[in-house]
Design a protein around this motif. Structure first.
Motif, PDB file in Angstrom:
ATOM      1  N   LEU A 230       0.804  -1.211   0.000  1.00 30.79           N
ATOM      2  CA  LEU A 230       0.000   0.000   0.000  1.00 30.79           C
ATOM      3  C   LEU A 230       0.845   1.273   0.000  1.00 30.79           C
ATOM      4  O   LEU A 230       0.354   2.354  -0.305  1.00 30.79           O
ATOM      5  CB  LEU A 230      -0.929   0.008   1.221  1.00 30.79           C
ATOM      6  CG  LEU A 230      -1.870  -1.199   1.354  1.00 30.79           C
ATOM      7  CD1 LEU A 230      -2.734  -1.074   2.603  1.00 30.79           C
ATOM      8  CD2 LEU A 230      -2.744  -1.346   0.113  1.00 30.79           C
ATOM      9  N   GLY A 231       2.098   1.134   0.350  1.00 31.99           N
ATOM     10  CA  GLY A 231       2.993   2.291   0.385  1.00 31.99           C
ATOM     11  C   GLY A 231       4.314   1.910   1.032  1.00 31.99           C
ATOM     12  O   GLY A 231       4.501   0.777   1.475  1.00 31.99           O
ATOM     13  N   LEU A 232       5.212   2.876   1.080  1.00 34.53           N
ATOM     14  CA  LEU A 232       6.521   2.651   1.680  1.00 34.53           C
ATOM     15  C   LEU A 232       6.767   3.676   2.782  1.00 34.53           C
ATOM     16  O   LEU A 232       6.336   4.822   2.680  1.00 34.53           O
ATOM     17  CB  LEU A 232       7.635   2.777   0.631  1.00 34.53           C
ATOM     18  CG  LEU A 232       7.564   1.863  -0.600  1.00 34.53           C
ATOM     19  CD1 LEU A 232       8.762   2.133  -1.496  1.00 34.53           C
ATOM     20  CD2 LEU A 232       7.532   0.403  -0.193  1.00 34.53           C
ATOM     21  N   ILE A 250       7.587  -1.644   4.254  1.00 37.27           N
ATOM     22  CA  ILE A 250       6.408  -1.578   3.399  1.00 37.27           C
ATOM     23  C   ILE A 250       5.130  -1.538   4.247  1.00 37.27           C
ATOM     24  O   ILE A 250       5.089  -2.076   5.355  1.00 37.27           O
ATOM     25  CB  ILE A 250       6.350  -2.774   2.428  1.00 37.27           C
ATOM     26  CG1 ILE A 250       6.218  -4.093   3.209  1.00 37.27           C
ATOM     27  CG2 ILE A 250       7.575  -2.804   1.526  1.00 37.27           C
ATOM     28  CD1 ILE A 250       5.962  -5.305   2.322  1.00 37.27           C
ATOM     29  N   ASN A 251       4.127  -0.889   3.718  1.00 38.58           N
ATOM     30  CA  ASN A 251       2.813  -0.855   4.353  1.00 38.58           C
ATOM     31  C   ASN A 251       1.918  -1.911   3.714  1.00 38.58           C
ATOM     32  O   ASN A 251       1.827  -1.997   2.485  1.00 38.58           O
ATOM     33  CB  ASN A 251       2.152   0.518   4.186  1.00 38.58           C
ATOM     34  CG  ASN A 251       2.883   1.600   4.951  1.00 38.58           C
ATOM     35  OD1 ASN A 251       3.390   1.364   6.044  1.00 38.58           O
ATOM     36  ND2 ASN A 251       2.958   2.798   4.375  1.00 38.58           N
ATOM     37  N   VAL A 252       1.252  -2.727   4.564  1.00 34.10           N
ATOM     38  CA  VAL A 252       0.280  -3.708   4.076  1.00 34.10           C
ATOM     39  C   VAL A 252      -1.014  -3.564   4.874  1.00 34.10           C
ATOM     40  O   VAL A 252      -1.034  -2.984   5.966  1.00 34.10           O
ATOM     41  CB  VAL A 252       0.819  -5.151   4.201  1.00 34.10           C
ATOM     42  CG1 VAL A 252       2.098  -5.320   3.394  1.00 34.10           C
ATOM     43  CG2 VAL A 252       1.051  -5.522   5.653  1.00 34.10           C
ATOM     44  N   LEU A 288      -1.168  -1.207   8.056  1.00 37.89           N
ATOM     45  CA  LEU A 288      -1.800   0.054   7.714  1.00 37.89           C
ATOM     46  C   LEU A 288      -3.287  -0.192   7.476  1.00 37.89           C
ATOM     47  O   LEU A 288      -3.678  -1.202   6.879  1.00 37.89           O
ATOM     48  CB  LEU A 288      -1.160   0.646   6.456  1.00 37.89           C
ATOM     49  CG  LEU A 288      -1.703   2.006   5.997  1.00 37.89           C
ATOM     50  CD1 LEU A 288      -1.276   3.104   6.965  1.00 37.89           C
ATOM     51  CD2 LEU A 288      -1.174   2.323   4.600  1.00 37.89           C
ATOM     52  N   GLU A 289      -4.098   0.739   7.934  1.00 41.32           N
ATOM     53  CA  GLU A 289      -5.538   0.660   7.695  1.00 41.32           C
ATOM     54  C   GLU A 289      -5.796   0.924   6.230  1.00 41.32           C
ATOM     55  O   GLU A 289      -5.473   2.008   5.714  1.00 41.32           O
ATOM     56  CB  GLU A 289      -6.287   1.685   8.554  1.00 41.32           C
ATOM     57  CG  GLU A 289      -7.791   1.501   8.569  1.00 41.32           C
ATOM     58  CD  GLU A 289      -8.203   0.310   9.406  1.00 41.32           C
ATOM     59  OE1 GLU A 289      -9.075  -0.449   8.924  1.00 41.32           O
ATOM     60  OE2 GLU A 289      -7.658   0.118  10.507  1.00 41.32           O
ATOM     61  N   ALA A 290      -6.332  -0.074   5.532  1.00 37.34           N
ATOM     62  CA  ALA A 290      -6.580   0.081   4.103  1.00 37.34           C
ATOM     63  C   ALA A 290      -7.668   1.122   3.867  1.00 37.34           C
ATOM     64  O   ALA A 290      -8.699   1.126   4.527  1.00 37.34           O
ATOM     65  CB  ALA A 290      -6.975  -1.247   3.480  1.00 37.34           C
ATOM     66  N   GLY A 291      -7.426   2.029   2.928  1.00 31.41           N
ATOM     67  CA  GLY A 291      -8.390   3.083   2.648  1.00 31.41           C
ATOM     68  C   GLY A 291      -9.175   2.813   1.388  1.00 31.41           C
ATOM     69  O   GLY A 291      -8.871   1.982   0.595  1.00 31.41           O
TER      70      GLY A 291
END
Length: 291
Positions: A230-232, A250-252, A288-291
């Motif tokens: 989802l991001g770094l 990494i964000n998952v 990470l909370e998925a948006g």
């Protein structure tokens, strides 16, 4: 920093330095002593140092290709920049020695014996060294060897050194013998400068310097392209010898299972380690909370 074992061209380049410089050293020291030329004698000691340096390069390149073992779990990639640093130190020592010998010759007023042979020899050395430089440089660039690149730089410097020696010998033959030790002093200063440049080029690989920003950006793009990322957050990269190690956060999605998160992390690791410049990638997973 290419991921490949030693190839035939690399072996030829290494042995070329040892055999070629051995032949040149013998020719220079014989002619230098026969014609009493401190410039040519100084250049012969430069070749002697090149023989030692080329031997160190041969050993270091072979060591760097060895697989990781119990005592070196991350491999032997520091062998080549270490060899480059040793070459730099030896080069500086030779340069200083040449300067001191030249000053002594200048004070004593010794003169060289005139003759055509020294001129032909030095001109031939220039051509030979230029060919050696071009070949070794092309091999070093292809296989990503810092030790071979240091050797190629040394061959290039030898061309310029021989050019200076040629000028000194020719002018001395024309009736100005003072140019022989003066040129030898200039050769010594040039060799010291070359040693400094070689050392500076290799220090970054031993000190863990960050790789170019362009490489880091390519790493980020590789990581972000993996499905599930989802991001770094943080991205840290540094040289370990001639190779690059990277740590990526990494964000998952925090709602997926640990197994799924681990699978995403492994895909990111494989994608990054597939890059030629990378030896190892460490992936840290941040939920990470998925948006």
């Amino acid at each position: 920093m290419k991921k490949q074992a030693s190839d035939a061209g690399e072996k030829v380049a290494m042995w070329l330095g040892i055999v070629g410089n051995s032949v040149l050293f013998t020719a220079k020291i014989v002619v230098g002593l026969l014609f009493n030329s401190i410039a040519i004698i100084s250049d012969s000691f430069n070749s002697l140092t090149d023989i030692v340096a080329s031997t160190i390069v041969l050993i270091s390149v072979r060591s760097s290709h060895q697989a990781p073992d119990e005592n070196h779990p991350f491999g032997h990639k520091r062998a080549q920049p270490l060899a480059g640093l040793v070459v730099a130190i030896l080069t500086g020592i030779v340069g200083f020695t040449i300067i001191t010998q030249s000053v002594t010759r200048l004070i004593n007023g010794e003169q060289l014996e005139k003759g055509l042979i020294p001129i032909v020899l030095v001109a031939s050395v220039m051509v030979i060294k230029l060919c050696m430089h071009l070949y070794v440089r092309s091999v070093a660039a292809r296989v990503g060897s810092t030790a071979l690149m240091a050797s190629a730089m040394d061959h290039r410097n030898d061309v310029l050194v021989s050019a200076a020696v040629l000028v000194g010998v020719v002018v001395s033959n024309l009736g100005y013998p003072v140019f022989d030790p003066l040129v030898a002093m200039a050769v010594g200063l040039w060799i010291i400068r070359a040693g400094f440049e070689i050392g500076r080029a290799n220090i970054k690989y031993l000190m863990g310097e960050a790789p170019p920003a362009e490489l880091v950006e390519r790493i980020r793009e590789k990581a972000k392209a993996v499905d599930g990322v989802l991001g770094l957050n943080d991205v840290f990269a540094h040289y370990v010898g001639t190779a690059v190690e990277i740590e990526v956060h990494i964000n998952v999605d925090r709602t997926i299972t640990i197994e799924e998160a681990h699978g995403i992390g492994k895909k990111v690791q494989w994608a990054i380690e597939d890059m030629e410049e990378i030896s190892r990638a460490f992936i840290h997973i941040d939920p990470l909370e998925a948006g």
